[in-house]
Design an enzyme around this catalytic site. Structure first.
Site, PDB file in Angstrom:
ATOM      1  N   ASP A 257      -1.920  -5.870  -1.441  1.00 37.53           N
ATOM      2  CA  ASP A 257      -0.832  -5.648  -2.377  1.00 37.53           C
ATOM      3  C   ASP A 257      -0.712  -6.871  -3.277  1.00 37.53           C
ATOM      4  O   ASP A 257      -1.123  -7.975  -2.900  1.00 37.53           O
ATOM      5  CB  ASP A 257       0.496  -5.404  -1.640  1.00 37.53           C
ATOM      6  CG  ASP A 257       1.523  -4.701  -2.506  1.00 37.53           C
ATOM      7  OD1 ASP A 257       1.556  -3.451  -2.505  1.00 37.53           O
ATOM      8  OD2 ASP A 257       2.275  -5.393  -3.210  1.00 37.53           O
ATOM      9  N   SER A 258      -0.135  -6.686  -4.456  1.00 35.90           N
ATOM     10  CA  SER A 258       0.009  -7.800  -5.399  1.00 35.90           C
ATOM     11  C   SER A 258       1.239  -8.650  -5.114  1.00 35.90           C
ATOM     12  O   SER A 258       1.353  -9.764  -5.613  1.00 35.90           O
ATOM     13  CB  SER A 258       0.091  -7.261  -6.836  1.00 35.90           C
ATOM     14  OG  SER A 258       1.221  -6.412  -6.985  1.00 35.90           O
ATOM     15  N   ASP A 306      -2.342   4.339  -2.775  1.00 38.82           N
ATOM     16  CA  ASP A 306      -0.967   4.797  -3.024  1.00 38.82           C
ATOM     17  C   ASP A 306      -0.337   3.933  -4.117  1.00 38.82           C
ATOM     18  O   ASP A 306       0.581   3.146  -3.864  1.00 38.82           O
ATOM     19  CB  ASP A 306      -0.152   4.722  -1.729  1.00 38.82           C
ATOM     20  CG  ASP A 306       1.257   5.300  -1.899  1.00 38.82           C
ATOM     21  OD1 ASP A 306       1.458   6.104  -2.834  1.00 38.82           O
ATOM     22  OD2 ASP A 306       2.148   4.945  -1.106  1.00 38.82           O
ATOM     23  N   CYS A 346       2.281   9.364  -7.669  1.00 40.54           N
ATOM     24  CA  CYS A 346       3.714   9.652  -7.757  1.00 40.54           C
ATOM     25  C   CYS A 346       4.152   9.814  -9.205  1.00 40.54           C
ATOM     26  O   CYS A 346       5.353   9.778  -9.507  1.00 40.54           O
ATOM     27  CB  CYS A 346       4.534   8.559  -7.057  1.00 40.54           C
ATOM     28  SG  CYS A 346       4.360   6.926  -7.800  1.00 40.54           S
TER      29      CYS A 346
END
Length: 402
Positions: A257-258, A306, A346
């Site tokens: 993740d960032s 995701d 999403c």
């Protein structure tokens, strides 16, 4: 029920041949569909919507500063949008969640905006605390009523208010992240999901703190991962990663993740669920990390994608499609034969059919066959309104890549 005189309200008149979506109960009236406004409604005022021929359609709330000029709530001419009306809508939303979870949930979406007939209001429940997000200036003008009603019905220890990026400009809405009522939530709060425990920072975490919409998908994906070496991109606070390790018995999971603060929480969540030996977390940009892994000829049994919303407006659809193509194309280069690709979107503006076409192009470009094993959506506490299909936003494809 309180009644009033419909003639007392300003009226919004639609252009010719623009009424059908609203007779079909779509809640958003865009500025381009409006012929004229009779009266002088102010931001947040209740208005009547009528067809070009003068036929009553619905009651809504007006916002001259938003492209969604009117949000519709009632299709009964004699039903005012008063405190009694809002109270009944909240009762309906809360009753559904009680039916789904059997008791006050430690973590769920309590109100899902348009799907619960409350366009512009999202409420998440974290045990004894609520998190509220406003995306409509007109509805937010009634926030005092809503906070009082939520306190009466749910009796939380506190209600925290969060904002969403871009909403202030789009709606002319001046709200800040702040404590609305009661006590400030602890940091972190803890929620239970599928027998797992997760710490959540609702004050500074992304969106409303935790992605309840992926609850069922995390459990579904875990069933495919026993003994697998898994790469979980955009892992945030470790939802998919920890489910893969604990529920799925994956051999090892690498979460990327960032956000270093999200990864700190992910590491703590791994310790909480006793999977630290199976899971490692790394900070990095998703595209650059995937490119580096491809260059290093790394291989995984499963890749989970995701990403956050990639299309926030119709003007961003083409760029989002390119982004989804690139992510999935890189993922295929990392997958072992017969590997598992779990890919999500999403972005409500990218339809399920659009996403399928992107995956088909990815498979052709990679020279690999792709079999869709499951097509999944959002959890049931994020219901889809058939009158507003934009509420069907989450796509989760579980695929075998040959």
């Amino acid at each position: 029920m309180t009644t009033d005189s419909a003639e007392a309200f300003p009226t919004v008149i639609l252009k010719k041949r623009k009424a059908l979506p609203f007779f079909s109960r779509h809640p958003w009236v865009f500025a381009g569909a409006i012929a004229r406004v009779e009266g002088e409604p102010q931001p947040g005022d209740e208005v009547l919507l009528r067809s070009h021929e003068g036929q009553f359609i619905a009651r809504g709330l007006f916002n001259p500063e938003s492209n969604i000029r009117v949000r519709l709530y009632s299709w009964k001419e004699d039903q005012p949008l008063d405190r009694e009306f809002w109270s009944a809508r909240l009762d309906d939303a809360i009753a559904l969640r009680k039916k789904l979870f059997g008791k006050p949930a430690r973590g769920c979406r309590l109100v899902f905006s348009e799907s619960d007939g409350l366009s512009g209001l999202t409420v998440d429940q974290y045990g004894e605390f609520l998190l509220v997000q406003w995306t409509s200036r007109a509805l937010a003008a009634r926030q005092q009523d809503f906070y009082e009603l939520l306190n009466e019905k749910v009796k939380p220890r506190g209600i925290w208010q969060r904002t969403e990026r871009g909403v202030g400009e789009a709606e002319g809405l001046a709200v800040a992240d702040s404590l609305a009522t009661g006590s400030a939530p602890p940091r972190p709060l803890f929620v239970e999901e599928n027998g797992l425990q997760f710490g959540v920072d609702v004050v500074e975490g992304q969106k409303t703190g935790f992605y309840f919409d992926q609850r069922d998908n995390r459990a579904a994906v875990a069933r495919y991962l026993k003994g697998s070496n898994v790469l979980d991109m955009f892992c945030y606070t470790g939802g998919f990663s920890i489910a893969a390790a604990k529920l799925g018995e994956a051999r090892h999971v690498t979460g990327v993740d960032s956000s270093e603060s999200a990864l700190d929480m992910a590491r703590r969540n791994a310790e909480l669920n006793e999977v630290s030996s199976q899971v490692s977390f790394e900070q990095g940009d998703a595209f650059r990390t995937l490119e580096s892994l491809v260059e290093e000829k790394k291989r995984f049994d499963a890749v989970i994608l995701d990403p956050p919303k990639m299309a926030r407006s119709r003007g961003g659809i083409e760029r989002a499609a390119r982004g989804y193509f690139s992510l999935n194309r890189l993922a295929l280069d990392l997958l072992e034969p017969n590997g598992l690709l779990v890919t999500c979107s999403c972005s409500g503006l990218i339809s399920r059919e659009d996403f399928e076409q992107i995956l088909a192009k990815v498979a052709l470009d990679a020279g690999r066959s792709l079999q869709v094993l499951e097509v999944r959506g959002q959890a049931a506490d994020h219901p889809v309104s058939v009158h507003c299909l934009e509420t069907s936003y989450l796509k989760c494809f579980i695929c075998r890549v040959v």
